[in-house]
Design a protein around this motif. Structure first.
Motif, PDB file in Angstrom:
ATOM      1  N   LEU A   1     -27.260  23.785 -33.447  1.00  0.00           N
ATOM      2  CA  LEU A   1     -28.165  22.800 -34.029  1.00  0.00           C
ATOM      3  C   LEU A   1     -28.522  21.838 -32.908  1.00  0.00           C
ATOM      4  N   GLN A   2     -29.809  21.791 -32.571  1.00  0.00           N
ATOM      5  CA  GLN A   2     -30.223  21.059 -31.381  1.00  0.00           C
ATOM      6  C   GLN A   2     -31.489  20.254 -31.663  1.00  0.00           C
ATOM      7  N   PRO A   3     -31.544  19.017 -31.151  1.00  0.00           N
ATOM      8  CA  PRO A   3     -32.791  18.255 -31.302  1.00  0.00           C
ATOM      9  C   PRO A   3     -33.930  18.875 -30.491  1.00  0.00           C
ATOM     10  N   ARG A   4     -35.115  18.740 -31.010  1.00  0.00           N
ATOM     11  CA  ARG A   4     -36.295  19.324 -30.366  1.00  0.00           C
ATOM     12  C   ARG A   4     -36.468  18.826 -28.927  1.00  0.00           C
ATOM     13  N   GLU A   5     -36.234  17.542 -28.728  1.00  0.00           N
ATOM     14  CA  GLU A   5     -36.391  16.967 -27.391  1.00  0.00           C
ATOM     15  C   GLU A   5     -35.498  17.696 -26.381  1.00  0.00           C
ATOM     16  N   ASN A   6     -34.255  17.931 -26.696  1.00  0.00           N
ATOM     17  CA  ASN A   6     -33.357  18.638 -25.781  1.00  0.00           C
ATOM     18  C   ASN A   6     -33.815  20.077 -25.572  1.00  0.00           C
ATOM     19  N   HIS A   7     -34.236  20.717 -26.651  1.00  0.00           N
ATOM     20  CA  HIS A   7     -34.686  22.110 -26.544  1.00  0.00           C
ATOM     21  C   HIS A   7     -35.893  22.232 -25.619  1.00  0.00           C
ATOM     22  N   GLU A   8     -36.881  21.372 -25.826  1.00  0.00           N
ATOM     23  CA  GLU A   8     -38.103  21.455 -25.032  1.00  0.00           C
ATOM     24  C   GLU A   8     -37.884  21.093 -23.570  1.00  0.00           C
ATOM     25  N   ARG A   9     -36.911  20.256 -23.283  1.00  0.00           N
ATOM     26  CA  ARG A   9     -36.610  19.876 -21.905  1.00  0.00           C
ATOM     27  C   ARG A   9     -35.610  20.827 -21.232  1.00  0.00           C
ATOM     28  N   GLY A  10     -35.108  21.792 -22.014  1.00  0.00           N
ATOM     29  CA  GLY A  10     -34.150  22.738 -21.456  1.00  0.00           C
ATOM     30  C   GLY A  10     -32.747  22.187 -21.326  1.00  0.00           C
ATOM     31  N   PHE A  11     -32.463  21.081 -22.013  1.00  0.00           N
ATOM     32  CA  PHE A  11     -31.124  20.497 -21.973  1.00  0.00           C
ATOM     33  C   PHE A  11     -30.217  21.261 -22.925  1.00  0.00           C
ATOM     34  N   PRO A  12     -29.007  21.576 -22.530  1.00  0.00           N
ATOM     35  CA  PRO A  12     -28.131  22.391 -23.380  1.00  0.00           C
ATOM     36  C   PRO A  12     -27.430  21.614 -24.504  1.00  0.00           C
ATOM     37  N   LEU A  13     -27.450  20.284 -24.466  1.00  0.00           N
ATOM     38  CA  LEU A  13     -26.703  19.497 -25.439  1.00  0.00           C
ATOM     39  C   LEU A  13     -27.169  19.787 -26.862  1.00  0.00           C
ATOM     40  N   ALA A  14     -26.220  20.110 -27.728  1.00  0.00           N
ATOM     41  CA  ALA A  14     -26.511  20.408 -29.126  1.00  0.00           C
ATOM     42  C   ALA A  14     -25.650  19.523 -30.015  1.00  0.00           C
TER      43      ALA A  14
END
Length: 156
Positions: free
Chosen positions: A40-53
């Protein structure tokens, strides 16, 4: 992709939503392969390629541990949730593996309160054919809002 396979895929999505809405949490891990993952990941992290979920589980054992936590150790105000899931969009199809996406909205109803929009986003899934039918090899839940309620207890 033939009609029978697409029907099985849409049934997987519908059955998943019905299972997590039912509150019968023991059903949830069975939608995944033994090595399946759920993030479960925020869109901002997903779009920036950040792995934090916000949540990340790999393997059916971790999914079952989350179920144990929901049923036995987590204390929270009880609530119901209801999923509305769009038809899966098949991005790539191979004989036994499918890359899919579907939009979702989850409504939450706390006892003695009105229903509210709880979480909205999309599923990004890898679905594989197994002897037991179609299963999620991975489910990435990308939610749109940067803000979430103080806790997410149940699977989205």
């Amino acid at each position: 992709m033939d009609f029978q396979t697409y029907h099985a895929l849409t049934q997987l999505y519908a059955d998943y939503a019905a299972a997590v809405d039912s509150g019968n949490w023991d059903l949830w891990p069975e939608f995944f392969t033994d090595a399946g993952s759920y993030r479960l990941q925020p869109r901002e992290n997903h779009e920036r390629g950040f792995p934090l979920a916000t949540l990340s589980f790999s393997g059916k054992g971790m999914l079952k541990d989350r179920v144990y936590g929901i049923k036995e150790t987590l204390f929270h105000d009880p609530y119901y949730q209801r999923h509305v899931v769009g038809a899966p969009l098949v991005r790539q199809a191979e004989a036994d593996r499918f890359e899919c996406e579907a939009n979702y909205a989850v409504f939450r109803t706390k006892l003695s309160e009105i229903s509210t929009v709880f979480n909205v986003g999309r599923y990004i899934d890898t679905v594989v054919r197994t002897p037991a039918g179609l299963k999620f090899a991975s489910r990435l839940v990308v939610y749109d809002s940067e803000m979430i309620p103080n806790s997410i207890i149940y699977p989205i």
